[in-house]
Design an enzyme around this catalytic site. Structure first.
Site, mmCIF file in Angstrom:
data_model
loop_
_atom_site.group_PDB
_atom_site.id
_atom_site.type_symbol
_atom_site.label_atom_id
_atom_site.label_comp_id
_atom_site.label_asym_id
_atom_site.label_seq_id
_atom_site.Cartn_x
_atom_site.Cartn_y
_atom_site.Cartn_z
ATOM 1 N N ARG A 26 33.376 10.983 -3.348
ATOM 2 C CA ARG A 26 34.174 10.277 -2.004
ATOM 3 C C ARG A 26 34.700 9.244 -1.748
ATOM 4 O O ARG A 26 34.217 8.094 -2.406
ATOM 5 C CB ARG A 26 32.126 10.292 -1.132
ATOM 6 C CG ARG A 26 31.189 9.040 -1.938
ATOM 7 C CD ARG A 26 30.718 8.394 -1.033
ATOM 8 N NE ARG A 26 31.487 7.119 -0.113
ATOM 9 C CZ ARG A 26 32.055 6.407 -1.152
ATOM 10 N NH1 ARG A 26 31.661 6.092 -2.892
ATOM 11 N NH2 ARG A 26 32.944 5.731 0.233
ATOM 12 N N GLN A 46 25.578 3.892 1.476
ATOM 13 C CA GLN A 46 27.070 3.630 0.720
ATOM 14 C C GLN A 46 27.192 2.458 0.220
ATOM 15 O O GLN A 46 26.789 1.873 -1.123
ATOM 16 C CB GLN A 46 27.966 3.872 0.901
ATOM 17 C CG GLN A 46 28.412 5.844 0.934
ATOM 18 C CD GLN A 46 28.057 6.342 2.796
ATOM 19 O OE1 GLN A 46 27.389 5.350 3.324
ATOM 20 N NE2 GLN A 46 29.017 7.456 3.346
ATOM 21 N N ASP A 75 39.270 5.403 6.551
ATOM 22 C CA ASP A 75 39.628 6.981 6.399
ATOM 23 C C ASP A 75 40.856 7.524 6.981
ATOM 24 O O ASP A 75 41.441 8.551 5.882
ATOM 25 C CB ASP A 75 38.619 7.868 6.792
ATOM 26 C CG ASP A 75 37.147 7.612 5.552
ATOM 27 O OD1 ASP A 75 36.626 5.706 5.728
ATOM 28 O OD2 ASP A 75 36.873 8.232 4.681
ATOM 29 N N ASN A 77 37.141 4.620 10.160
ATOM 30 C CA ASN A 77 36.584 3.732 9.113
ATOM 31 C C ASN A 77 34.421 4.551 9.430
ATOM 32 O O ASN A 77 34.746 5.145 10.274
ATOM 33 C CB ASN A 77 36.368 2.475 8.699
ATOM 34 C CG ASN A 77 36.195 2.198 7.152
ATOM 35 O OD1 ASN A 77 36.089 2.394 5.857
ATOM 36 N ND2 ASN A 77 34.950 1.200 6.471
ATOM 37 N N LYS A 78 34.172 4.281 8.121
ATOM 38 C CA LYS A 78 32.180 4.070 8.153
ATOM 39 C C LYS A 78 31.426 3.700 9.016
ATOM 40 O O LYS A 78 31.818 3.092 10.006
ATOM 41 C CB LYS A 78 32.098 3.614 7.204
ATOM 42 C CG LYS A 78 30.434 4.166 6.515
ATOM 43 C CD LYS A 78 30.184 5.769 6.775
ATOM 44 C CE LYS A 78 31.207 6.692 5.604
ATOM 45 N NZ LYS A 78 30.863 7.979 5.873
HETATM 46 O O1 MRU Z 1 31.342 9.433 4.368
HETATM 47 P P1 MRU Z 1 32.101 8.400 2.968
HETATM 48 O O2 MRU Z 1 31.310 7.690 2.553
HETATM 49 O O3 MRU Z 1 33.441 9.267 2.004
HETATM 50 O O4 MRU Z 1 33.226 7.757 3.429
HETATM 51 C C1 MRU Z 1 34.083 6.601 2.907
HETATM 52 C C2 MRU Z 1 34.191 4.878 3.959
HETATM 53 O O5 MRU Z 1 34.229 5.494 5.015
HETATM 54 C C3 MRU Z 1 35.144 4.655 3.425
HETATM 55 O O6 MRU Z 1 35.011 3.031 3.807
HETATM 56 C C4 MRU Z 1 36.353 4.989 3.445
HETATM 57 O O7 MRU Z 1 36.589 5.613 2.175
HETATM 58 C C5 MRU Z 1 37.841 3.662 2.109
HETATM 59 S S1 MRU Z 1 37.467 3.796 1.132
HETATM 60 C C6 MRU Z 1 38.529 3.033 -0.070
#
Ligand code: MRU
Length: 339
Positions: free
Chosen positions: A41, A190, A231, A241-242
């Site tokens: 991920r 995470q 993202d 982003n998350k």
């Molecule tokens: O759902 P995930 O764990 O893939 O989400 C990841 C994120 O939101 C990160 O902050 C993003 O991908 C940046 S990673 C360098």
């Protein structure tokens, strides 16, 4: 991730930090599954994995290597997670390389070699780019800095080094002292599982907090900056982003705390004008009704589980890219990055 030309080994991020186990993928379907199930991920990590998955797709179709079969491979890998644009960026790059290779070459092995080289280039570039962003971004942090980070934008979320965590890493290398508050990042945790683990390994003074504590931390303690990854960034700088990043940025604005996003150019989607066009993944209800397999909510309760949110460009003090640090308003500076 480890790539040997015919298989991709991925650390199973679902099991961290307690179990360090690798999943070995020898087919494109296995890689697609690993992305979907979040064995791997983080935007740049899923992009690079998909590139290797594309090579595996070419290997498994070597007797029938044509545009149609490779379009199917690309679609299978793309049809896994919708928000992080790095996934589509990497697959488009691989497919473009394939189209030019097949127009020049009829030897399947030669085409596979070309694809292998391109996927390795994507992976190696990611590490370089993260180090460049780290070096540029660390200049934004004072000598003795306290930051809050959200989700995981570290080595695990990239090929290596990380984006937001890369900035922290580079700051340490420049002799700065960093104290990091890590949001646990409900529902998938995470922050608690991955970022706390990575930062402690780096030797950062790390404090884990629940997401809903961040405002109080900003109100009652010294916090210099929020630093997160991304993202997908729209052409105007709106940043997906998350889930929870938007709340964190809103609280930061209230408390005069800087908001920094660290992301490579491969995370910027110039095809979309603003954040309202970013597709937001919705994930299973179980992620909310359960914590690590233990049910915490009543049967039948309605659940909403968006995996990402969008922070408005004007709430972001700087976007750290490998080509420089951008300041609001972003439309012109983002356009220049791609000229
Ligand atoms: O759902 P995930 O764990 O893939 O989400 C990841 C994120 O939101 C990160 O902050 C993003 O991908 C940046 S990673 C360098």
């Amino acid at each position: 991730m480890k790539w040997d030309g015919t298989s991709l080994e991925l650390i199973d991020q679902r099991k961290l930090p307690h179990v360090e186990e690798y999943v070995k993928c020898q087919t494109s379907g296995c890689v697609a599954d690993a992305i979907k199930k979040m064995i791997v991920r983080g935007a740049p990590a899923i992009g690079a994995s998909a590139a290797f998955g594309y090579v595996l797709g070419a290997i498994e179709n070597r007797k029938d290597l044509n545009v149609e079969t490779m379009e199917k491979v690309k679609d299978k890998l793309a049809n896994t997670r919708p928000t992080a644009v790095n996934l589509f960026w990497a697959l488009e790059r691989m497919h473009k390389r394939f189209l030019s290779a097949i127009s020049e070459n009829s030897d399947d092995n030669a085409i596979i070699n070309v694809l292998n080289e391109e996927a390795e280039r994507i992976a190696n570039e990611d590490i370089q780019v993260n180090k460049q962003m780290g070096n540029l971004g660390q200049e934004l942090l004072p000598e003795d800095a306290t930051v809050i980070t959200h989700c995981n934008a570290g080595a695990l979320a990239t090929v290596d080094y990380g984006t937001a965590v890369g900035v922290i890493h580079a700051a340490l290398d420049h002799g700065k002292t960093i104290h990091a508050y890590v949001d646990e990042t409900r529902p998938y945790l995470q922050g608690a599982r991955l970022t706390a683990w990575e930062l402690m390994k780096l030797g950062v003074d790390t404090t884990l907090i629940c997401d809903n504590m961040a405002g109080w931390v900003m109100k009652t303690r010294k916090v210099d900056a929020i630093i997160v990854g991304a993202d997908r960034i729209a052409a105007n700088g709106d940043t997906a982003n998350k889930i929870g990043t938007y709340s964190l940025a809103s609280l930061a604005k209230k408390h005069g705390v800087k908001v920094y996003v660290a992301a490579p150019l491969s995370t910027i989607d110039t095809k979309i004008k603003s954040g309202s066009e970013i597709p937001i993944e919705e994930r299973s209800h179980e992620e909310v009704t359960h914590v690590q397999g233990v049910k915490i909510a009543p049967d039948g309760v309605k659940v909403y589980n968006p995996a990402f949110d969008v922070t408005d460009a004007e709430m972001i003090d700087a976007i750290i890219t490998e080509k420089g640090i951008l300041r609001y308003p972003y439309t012109e500076s983002i356009k220049k990055l791609f000229e």
